[in-house]
Enzyme design. Structure first.
Site, short mmCIF file in Angstrom:
data_model
loop_
_atom_site.label_atom_id
_atom_site.label_comp_id
_atom_site.label_asym_id
_atom_site.label_seq_id
_atom_site.Cartn_x
_atom_site.Cartn_y
_atom_site.Cartn_z
N ASN A 155 82.76 -5.24 60.50
CA ASN A 155 83.44 -4.52 61.58
C ASN A 155 84.90 -4.28 61.17
OD1 ASN A 155 84.10 -3.36 63.97
ND2 ASN A 155 83.69 -5.18 65.22
N GLU A 176 90.19 4.98 47.72
CA GLU A 176 88.86 5.51 47.40
C GLU A 176 88.04 5.53 48.68
OE1 GLU A 176 88.08 6.36 44.08
OE2 GLU A 176 86.24 7.27 44.87
N ASP A 188 89.42 9.69 35.20
CA ASP A 188 89.37 11.09 35.63
C ASP A 188 90.20 12.01 34.74
OD1 ASP A 188 91.97 10.57 36.47
OD2 ASP A 188 91.69 11.33 38.52
N ASP A 227 93.14 -19.03 79.46
CA ASP A 227 92.53 -20.08 80.26
C ASP A 227 91.17 -20.53 79.72
OD1 ASP A 227 91.60 -17.61 80.78
OD2 ASP A 227 91.40 -17.84 82.94
N PHE A 263 93.06 4.45 41.65
CA PHE A 263 91.64 4.79 41.79
C PHE A 263 91.26 6.14 41.20
CE2 PHE A 263 90.92 1.49 45.39
CZ PHE A 263 90.89 0.48 44.43
N CYS A 302 94.01 14.15 40.50
CA CYS A 302 94.93 13.03 40.77
C CYS A 302 95.67 13.24 42.09
CB CYS A 302 95.98 12.91 39.67
SG CYS A 302 95.28 12.80 38.03
N ASP A 314 94.94 8.21 43.73
CA ASP A 314 95.18 6.89 43.15
C ASP A 314 95.35 5.77 44.19
OD1 ASP A 314 94.98 7.93 40.66
OD2 ASP A 314 97.14 8.28 40.42
N ASP A 329 86.62 -1.32 61.19
CA ASP A 329 87.39 -0.22 61.76
C ASP A 329 88.36 -0.75 62.80
OD1 ASP A 329 85.53 -0.84 63.64
OD2 ASP A 329 84.77 1.17 63.94
N HIS A 340 93.43 6.67 33.25
CA HIS A 340 92.41 6.85 34.29
C HIS A 340 91.20 7.59 33.73
CE1 HIS A 340 95.79 6.74 37.58
NE2 HIS A 340 95.69 5.62 36.89
N LEU A 371 88.65 5.00 39.13
CA LEU A 371 87.43 4.50 39.80
C LEU A 371 86.64 5.70 40.28
CD1 LEU A 371 85.67 2.35 41.26
CD2 LEU A 371 87.32 2.41 43.13
#
Lengths: 551, 551
Positions: free
Chosen positions: B27, B240, B360, B39, B294, B533, B237, B29, B358, B297
């Site tokens: 969870n 992701e 990419d 109390d 990233f 990029c 970068d 988000d 990288h 990645l």
């Protein structure tokens, strides 16, 4: 390469008889001492016998006499892998004469250098030319654990030069995947090798009984003397024997409990040695409890459960369950270690209902000629009351428990104690819960279980009532092949023979088992332990090879 | 119980279309805010929309109207499990009127109490009597990681009373095993939803080109403005995009890079929201390097390798390899996280030969109508030289690279630069190494690969020569369905058209792809990045369900 079938391995690892992949041992015995050579700053293997604990890895090359100018071979591992492995090779620049001189000087000294390992992720390896084999020795450093699955990849790359201003680039890579041997426990059904017991200032006659039994069986006996045990007699609780196994070598490994009573130095000082490994886990940020003693860590014989086979058995531990918020537990790092070994998938039993809280207080396994080749023995208050009621019905109501002792009490008195009955109903509920878990998780039928007549009593603890055995707890026995060393229960005598012993023998002797009743009343039972708590047994490894498991 | 097929699950978990077991979401988000009620000291769910992120677990009971005196139901989890899960249930003691008043007052407020979770390993649950169903809501707290396999067991026991002085003992236990959804990346072949790009004080015309392309395709565009990006334009970068998936709910989750440039607040401040989750990993005791961005990645489209199927593709990262002792690497905690997700088994490529480092910079994937439904595009100095030589051979030797710009240089001059040739031989070696790895690990043939003509140049760094693209690196493109946004290469013009663009189009258009060349020279290329990029794409999840993988 040393692997499970002398067939060349692949760059991957697979469980099972049709699996593949190489195998590695954690070099945890005491030869594994390294010295840092001051001038060369490389790690060396100081004793040649260490090589036997390592896996041999052979680099076979078939190429030109020399690599073309600038080409080179390099071995490399990842940062993570470097925490768990070291690879060594013989020094190739040592002249033959020197090697020979070394051998004459000191038979077990040879020079090996570390190729990859801690702080050395990559290093050039020599190319010897033509069709040659270069030997490496691979050493495991860590057992599988919560954050390490036991797999180790070692890479070898051929690097190509790229002009004087540029680094070499890889043109070919091969890899080998090793699995570190798990630590494996040995059930009661495996053949004993050596029995361990403590000598204290008050256990002379107990020690003599154990010695007689062990000698009769033909096993070795190791006595831990008082200067080492400092009065701590609970040999079962300080350590657990296991072993590690590979196709080329196997040796026993003692798991040292985080319990750390006065026996705490014994595993490291007296058991760790050449070809006897040592491993321990320390509790983090938690207090250890009595449930961290290894009387609370046992293993079943081989079982098959709903078609799934556990040829090495299943580990049994006791925990607080299901009222965990108030309860004691086995410390998490030890549980993590046991689960991570994978080959004897653990079962959690409920042992926190006992004052001492060990699974060996209510269960054990004995060999049997039929069915699953073993029986599970359970302590049973119901079976206990049945014996006492039968005695009463047959006119022995005045016969005394603990005959001739100050605590002597008649069968009639025991049976009329309503508080004791309520306590034993509670204990029977606790044991029944474990019986159900054991039946389900070990795939047992009622016919695989024998109920031994044991009564318990409940001590009023501040927060929680907990139980101890009322008379010596017969289930807490030592199992040596077909010979059983059973705590002498001091039951009521009928025709000169203890009725509880008679009952136990009638249940066990038909299985071909021989019962020897050992008096542990004063030096063990009154201190809340029995024969099993006060002894330990090193056993032969299982003939089953862990890598043949289908996981 | 919400599980993968609405069939009741077992107390175990198994991968595959014939597998079984329940599924849980982390969870992560932004609705997941809890308030501690002063109390009552219980955790409450503050917004009802959170329930959708949880898995519903139903306790079906079929028994007497009331349990016999003293019996009770209790839910319990282990200490380890309590780090990764919370179970809630509606408050049963709230009167109907009050619930209704609550609903009028604040539509999304309901009262749920935590049954088990952190610091609450066991708690009684109500028995409603007869044939009833009691709803629970199960919330995952942690993604699978190096020390967490993603499996969570929740137990329910029926406890039996044992007299007033004794605790209850369990008589029956049932359990459910959940697997937390892994974080899953989306390859270029999945349909785009929204394109992310930064606005800076110098990228107006670039931004306009991107906007035109995205509008033409009909996707959404999200611009990160300068007050947030503070001049950091490398949208690829900092983060992701991925998603998590269960049979009842799925939502995107952004993985925030430990890179932490000036864009670092963007993922948490602007992307995390209702139904958009967030996860990050922080480097421990290590400096982050450029390889932690990233752009390093990526993920492949679905592949089958030697019969093994990867229907969600395989993750690709760049590392230092095999000269790791001198090299940069992706930080270990991020690598551990990626490997632990299991469903897109990562491949390590060698990217440390680049200044920026990288993956990419030398590879991407585009959709294709035939073969494996995609092509791998690789940067290729060899293909680059082929184009320039062909220009020279066809009489265009005086045509200029970077025409009309201060850095203009003729084809003849480029081809006569021996240093540049040596540098590109080195680069080609580095890319060839990655090509071999990609072919092997993705099961590709040469026909699955397209070589784009790119030259590189090597910068002399102190310790190690590293490469950058010589002209805008066309492989560093944005892929939006069949529309490609490609860095405009500023190649020599032949008949008024850029020869490099012509070559790229001739390679890509036969696959049904449309090429738009985007001028990124000043605001990106000269800062060592390109179109890819400087952008990011949120894509639709794969239709393939991760739990149907055979692992």
């Amino acid at each position: 390469l040393v692997c499970r079938s002398n067939i060349s391995v692949y760059g991957s690892w697979k469980w099972g008889p049709n699996g593949h992949g190489a195998i590695l041992l954690v070099n945890c015995d005491s030869e594994s001492t390294y010295k840092k050579t001051l001038d060369s700053e490389v790690d060396e293997i100081s004793k040649v016998s260490d090589l036997q604990d390592m896996s041999k890895m052979i680099l076979r090359t078939n190429g030109p006499a020399e690599l073309p100018e600038g080409y080179k071979l390099t071995m490399h591992i990842s940062q993570t892998t470097s925490e768990s492995v070291r690879v060594f090779r013989p020094q190739t620049n040592v002249q033959k004469d020197n090697v020979w001189k070394h051998k004459l000087l000191k038979l077990f000294l040879k020079d090996y250098i570390m190729v990859v390992g801690t702080d050395m992720l990559t290093q050039k390896v020599p190319y010897l030319g033509g069709k040659t084999e270069l030997e490496f020795f691979v050493e495991g450093l860590h057992f599988p654990d919560r954050d390490f699955d036991g797999l180790i990849t070692i890479n070898l790359s051929l690097l190509e030069p790229c002009g004087k201003d540029f680094p070499e680039t890889p043109v070919f890579t091969d890899k080998v995947v090793f699995h570190v041997s798990p630590w494996i426990m040995t059930p009661n059904t495996l053949k004993p090798v050596e029995v361990y017991v403590c000598s204290t200032n008050d256990n002379y006659s107990f020690l003599k009984s154990i010695k007689n039994l062990v000698e009769k069986c033909g096993y070795k006996l190791k006595i831990c003397h008082e200067y080492m045990n400092r009065g701590d007699r609970w040999m079962q609780d300080e350590l657990e024997f296991g072993y590690i196994d590979s196709p080329h070598h196997q040796f026993p490994v003692v798991l040292d409990s985080p319990r750390d009573g006065d026996l705490q130095d014994f595993p490291y000082e007296s058991i760790l040695g050449p070809d006897f490994g040592y491993v321990t886990r320390h509790a983090l940020n938690e207090k250890v409890s009595s449930l961290d003693s290894f009387g609370n860590l046992e293993v079943s014989p081989p079982v098959t459960v709903n078609g799934k086979s556990y040829p090495l058995g299943r580990i049994l531990i006791g925990v607080a369950f299901p009222t965990a918020t108030r309860g004691r537990n086995m410390t998490q790092v030890v549980q993590d270690f046991l689960w991570a070994q994978k080959v004897q998938e653990p079962i959690a039993l409920y042992s926190d209902w006992l004052v001492v809280g060990h699974v060996d207080e209510f269960m054990t396994f004995v060999p049997a000629p039929d069915r699953k080749k073993f029986r599970l023995l359970l302590a049973s208050p119901d079976a206990g009351y049945k014996v006492f009621k039968s005695l009463q019905n047959n006119g022995h109501g005045k016969a005394e428990m603990f005959p001739g002792l100050p605590e002597a009490i008649s069968v009639n008195e025991i049976l009329s104690d309503k508080k004791l009955q309520a306590e034993n109903r509670y204990v029977q509920n606790c044991i029944d819960w474990n019986r159900d878990v054991l039946k389900k998780e070990l795939g047992l039928d009622d016919e695989d279980i024998i109920d031994l007549p044991i009564l318990f009593k409940v001590l009023e603890e501040k927060t929680y009532p907990r139980a101890v055995a009322y008379y010596p707890d017969m289930v807490n026995m030592i199992v040596l092949g077909d010979q059983l060393g059973i705590p002498k229960p001091f039951g009521p005598k009928v025709n000169g023979r203890c009725a509880l012993e008679t009952e136990a023998c009638s249940l066990l002797e038909p299985l071909g088992l021989k019962c020897t009743f050992i008096d542990d009343l004063t030096p063990y039972h009154k201190l809340l332990g029995e024969v099993h708590c006060g002894s330990n047994v090193l056993r032969e490894p299982s003939p089953f090879k862990w890598w043949n498991l289908e996981l």
